[in-house]
Design a protein around this motif. Structure first.
Motif, PDB file in Angstrom:
ATOM      1  N   LEU A   1      -0.109   1.471  -4.354  1.00 54.91           N
ATOM      2  CA  LEU A   1      -0.936   2.237  -3.426  1.00 54.91           C
ATOM      3  C   LEU A   1      -2.302   2.550  -4.038  1.00 54.91           C
ATOM      4  CD1 LEU A   1       1.790   4.679  -2.041  1.00 54.91           C
ATOM      5  CD2 LEU A   1       0.767   2.739  -0.837  1.00 54.91           C
ATOM      6  N   ASP A   2      -2.306   2.930  -5.318  1.00 53.96           N
ATOM      7  CA  ASP A   2      -3.578   3.202  -5.997  1.00 53.96           C
ATOM      8  C   ASP A   2      -4.441   1.942  -6.061  1.00 53.96           C
ATOM      9  OD1 ASP A   2      -2.895   5.851  -6.411  1.00 53.96           O
ATOM     10  OD2 ASP A   2      -2.253   5.553  -8.484  1.00 53.96           O
TER      11      ASP A   2
ATOM     12  N   PRO B   1       8.743  -3.576   4.298  1.00 57.71           N
ATOM     13  CA  PRO B   1       7.313  -3.380   4.045  1.00 57.71           C
ATOM     14  C   PRO B   1       6.646  -2.422   5.015  1.00 57.71           C
ATOM     15  CG  PRO B   1       7.723  -5.545   5.004  1.00 57.71           C
ATOM     16  CD  PRO B   1       9.067  -4.976   4.633  1.00 57.71           C
ATOM     17  N   ASN B   2       7.249  -2.199   6.194  1.00 53.35           N
ATOM     18  CA  ASN B   2       6.631  -1.283   7.141  1.00 53.35           C
ATOM     19  C   ASN B   2       6.523   0.130   6.582  1.00 53.35           C
ATOM     20  OD1 ASN B   2       6.635  -3.511   8.745  1.00 53.35           O
ATOM     21  ND2 ASN B   2       8.009  -2.710  10.296  1.00 53.35           N
ATOM     22  N   ILE B   3       7.462   0.511   5.706  1.00 51.82           N
ATOM     23  CA  ILE B   3       7.381   1.827   5.077  1.00 51.82           C
ATOM     24  C   ILE B   3       6.149   1.894   4.180  1.00 51.82           C
ATOM     25  CG2 ILE B   3       8.515   3.378   3.433  1.00 51.82           C
ATOM     26  CD1 ILE B   3      11.196   2.397   4.542  1.00 51.82           C
ATOM     27  N   MET B   4       5.908   0.822   3.425  1.00 49.87           N
ATOM     28  CA  MET B   4       4.738   0.784   2.556  1.00 49.87           C
ATOM     29  C   MET B   4       3.456   0.721   3.384  1.00 49.87           C
ATOM     30  SD  MET B   4       3.985   0.983  -0.627  1.00 49.87           S
ATOM     31  CE  MET B   4       5.427   0.433  -1.567  1.00 49.87           C
ATOM     32  N   MET B   5       3.486   0.003   4.489  1.00 50.54           N
ATOM     33  CA  MET B   5       2.295  -0.081   5.334  1.00 50.54           C
ATOM     34  C   MET B   5       1.950   1.269   5.945  1.00 50.54           C
ATOM     35  SD  MET B   5       2.277  -3.818   7.181  1.00 50.54           S
ATOM     36  CE  MET B   5       3.834  -3.674   8.032  1.00 50.54           C
ATOM     37  N   ALA B   6       2.960   2.074   6.272  1.00 50.06           N
ATOM     38  CA  ALA B   6       2.699   3.416   6.777  1.00 50.06           C
ATOM     39  C   ALA B   6       2.024   4.266   5.708  1.00 50.06           C
ATOM     40  CB  ALA B   6       3.994   4.068   7.246  1.00 50.06           C
TER      41      ALA B   6
ATOM     42  N   LEU C   1       0.161   3.074   3.302  1.00 50.36           N
ATOM     43  CA  LEU C   1      -1.192   2.538   3.188  1.00 50.36           C
ATOM     44  C   LEU C   1      -2.094   3.048   4.308  1.00 50.36           C
ATOM     45  CD1 LEU C   1      -0.509  -1.170   2.169  1.00 50.36           C
ATOM     46  CD2 LEU C   1      -1.728   0.547   0.816  1.00 50.36           C
ATOM     47  N   ALA C   2      -1.536   3.251   5.486  1.00 45.12           N
ATOM     48  CA  ALA C   2      -2.323   3.768   6.600  1.00 45.12           C
ATOM     49  C   ALA C   2      -2.894   5.145   6.273  1.00 45.12           C
ATOM     50  CB  ALA C   2      -1.471   3.837   7.866  1.00 45.12           C
ATOM     51  N   ALA C   3      -2.130   5.914   5.482  1.00 43.09           N
ATOM     52  CA  ALA C   3      -2.584   7.252   5.110  1.00 43.09           C
ATOM     53  C   ALA C   3      -3.518   7.244   3.906  1.00 43.09           C
ATOM     54  CB  ALA C   3      -1.372   8.144   4.818  1.00 43.09           C
TER      55      ALA C   3
ATOM     56  N   ILE D   1       2.398   2.017  13.061  1.00 38.73           N
ATOM     57  CA  ILE D   1       1.485   1.800  11.929  1.00 38.73           C
ATOM     58  C   ILE D   1       0.060   1.583  12.432  1.00 38.73           C
ATOM     59  CG2 ILE D   1       0.933   0.243  10.019  1.00 38.73           C
ATOM     60  CD1 ILE D   1       4.016  -0.253   9.826  1.00 38.73           C
ATOM     61  N   ASP D   2      -0.088   0.864  13.534  1.00 33.44           N
ATOM     62  CA  ASP D   2      -1.433   0.653  14.076  1.00 33.44           C
ATOM     63  C   ASP D   2      -2.044   1.984  14.495  1.00 33.44           C
ATOM     64  OD1 ASP D   2      -3.417  -1.434  14.745  1.00 33.44           O
ATOM     65  OD2 ASP D   2      -3.206  -0.634  16.770  1.00 33.44           O
TER      66      ASP D   2
END
Length: 390
Positions: free
Chosen positions: A45-46, A74-79, A81-83, A112-113
Motif C-alpha cells: 500500500l505504501d 484482490p478486491n479487498i486490497m483494491m478497496a 487502495l481506494a482509500a 470499489i469504483d
C-alpha cells in the motif's frame, strides 16, 4: 484520473506487485508469520502511494493463492487502495470470474469504483472452459455497465429465481451503480482467437507476457509478429463498431532493473522457480499430501506438467524475451524503446514479479521511473498538453 486507454499519445505505466511472501516466508502454513504478512500488505500500500507520486498511471495486483502470493481476494486490497491513493487507476490484474459468482463480483467491483471516485479498471483472467469464461465476463461487464441486464435463471440465486416462475431470464440491476458511465474491462489474451473475442466485445487486453518455457528457454516471441497481431485486434474491434486503438493493449512485462544483465536475469529466473515450487507445495497439500518438501522433482518427471522446462530454462532466456524488461538500465531502455517503436504505449510492469522479493521489486519500480524512462513518467504526471483558450 482519466482511463488508461485515454490520451493515446502518452505512454502509461502500471505498477504491479506479486505480494511475495515466500521467500522469505515459509511454505508451511503452521509457520505463517502474521507480522510478516501484515508488513507485506502494508509495504504494498505504501509503495502504491509512492508509485502514484512517481508518475505511475495505475497500480495493480494478482489474484493468487498460496504461500508465494497471499492475495486470494484482490478486491479487498483494491478497496484499501481506494482509500490510500488519490489519482492512480486501480486495476485488478486479474480477477478470475469463474472462481466467483459473476454478479457478486460485479457488486464488489462497483463498490470499489464508488470508493475510489471512479478510478477502477477491471482485469479478468481466464480460468477453465472458454465458453463459460466468456459468459462470466459478459455477466460482470453487464452487471457493471448496463441497467437491467438480461440474466438467465440459472445464474441467479434460488430465492431470486423463484420470482421468475416460468420465465427463463430476469432483468437484473446491480447495486451500487459505479461512478463511471462505463467501467473499463481488460482481459488476458494471447492467441488470435482470444484477441479477436476481446476485440468484438470492445475489451482491452493484457498481452505479451510469455511464461511458457521450453527446454531451450522461453518460447520465442518476436515484437514485429506480436505487433501485427495486435494491429489486427484493433482492426477487428473497429470492424465491429468498437473504438479500439493500441492504447487498449497493455503489454505485461517481467521487469527487473539491476546493475548487470546477468544479475537481473538471475533474479527473475530464481524468483520464478521459487514461485512455482511454493505453488507446487501448496497444491500438494490441497490434494491431501502430507509432504512439506518440494514436489517439484516428482512433477518434473511428468512431461505434461512443463516443470522440467521451468527448471532447465536458462537465465539468458529472460534477456532474449523482448517483452521482459529485464537487464541493466541501458538494456531495459533499449527494450522499452523497441516496444514503443512497435506501437505499444501501455505497460504493466511486473516489478514484484512472481517469486521476486518485494524489496527488489520496489527498487526496480523506482529505477524505471527515475533512471530508465524519467521523461515518460514526467509526461504521465503532467498529462496532455492543453492549448490555452483564445
Amino acid at each position: 484520473m482519466s482511463a488508461l486507454s485515454d490520451e493515446s499519445g502518452i505512454t502509461k505505466f502500471v505498477y504491479w506487485d506479486n505480494l511475495t511472501y515466500s521467500p522469505p516466508g515459509s511454505y508451511d502454513p503452521e509457520e505463517w508469520d502474521a507480522g510478516l504478512g501484515a508488513r507485506i500488505y502494508e509495504n504494498y500500500l505504501d509503495h502504491c502511494v509512492e508509485a502514484e507520486h512517481l508518475g505511475y498511471a495505475g497500480v495493480s495486483m494478482p489474484e493468487h493463492f498460496g504461500p508465494s502470493s497471499p492475495c486470494p481476494h484482490p478486491n479487498i486490497m483494491m478497496a484499501a487502495l481506494a482509500a490510500r491513493t488519490t489519482t492512480a487507476r486501480i486495476i485488478s490484474g486479474a480477477n478470475l470470474p469463474l472462481l466467483h459468482h459473476p454478479l457478486q463480483l460485479a457488486e464488489q467491483l462497483a463498490m470499489i469504483d464508488v470508493l475510489s471516485g471512479g478510478r477502477l479498471e477491471v482485469g479478468l483472467g481466464r480460468h477453465g472452459d472458454r465458453a463459460a469464461q466468456e459468459h462470466a465476463i459478459d455477466l460482470v461487464d453487464g452487471g457493471l455497465n448496463r441497467f437491467d441486464l438480461p440474466v438467465p435463471k440459472d445464474d441467479l440465486t434460488p430465492m431470486s429465481a423463484a420470482f421468475l416462475a416460468d420465465a427463463e431470464t430476469a432483468e437484473v440491476t446491480v447495486w451500487p451503480r459505479p461512478v463511471q458511465q462505463r467501467v473499463p474491462l481488460w482481459v488476458a489474451a494471447g492467441s488470435d482467437e482470444s484477441l479477436a473475442t476481446a476485440a468484438r466485445r470492445g475489451l482491452g487486453v493484457f498481452t505479451g507476457l510469455n511464461i511458457t518455457p521450453s527446454a531451450g528457454g522461453m518460447a520465442p516471441l518476436r515484437v514485429d509478429e506480436m505487433a501485427a497481431r495486435l494491429r489486427r485486434y484493433v482492426e477487428i474491434g473497429q470492424e465491429h463498431g468498437q473504438a479500439l486503438s493500441m492504447a487498449h493493449v497493455m503489454a505485461s512485462c517481467f521487469t527487473v532493473v539491476a546493475e548487470t544483465d546477468r544479475e537481473a536475469a538471475e533474479i527473475v529466473r530464481d524468483g520464478f522457480i521459487r514461485h512455482v515450487e511454493s505453488a507446487a507445495v501448496y497444491l500438494a497439500r490441497m490434494a491431501g499430501s502430507g509432504r512439506l518438501d518440494s514436489p517439484l522433482e516428482s512433477l518434473a518427471e511428468q512431461e505434461e506438467t512443463g516443470i522440467r522446462a521451468v527448471l532447465e530454462t536458462p537465465a539468458d532466456s529472460y534477456l532474449r524475451n523482448p517483452f521482459a524488461l529485464v537487464g541493466s538500465v541501458e538494456t531495459v531502455k533499449e527494450k522499452l524503446a523497441a516496444l514503443r517503436a512497435a506501437g505499444l504505449t501501455r505497460f504493466m510492469l511486473l516489478c514484484g514479479g512472481v517469486g521476486t522479493e518485494q524489496a527488489i521489486g520496489w527498487q526496480t519500480a523506482k529505477a524505471m521511473a527515475e533512471d530508465v524512462a524519467p521523461e515518460l513518467f514526467l509526461a504521465a504526471r503532467n498529462g496532455p498538453v492543453r492549448m490555452a483558450a483564445a
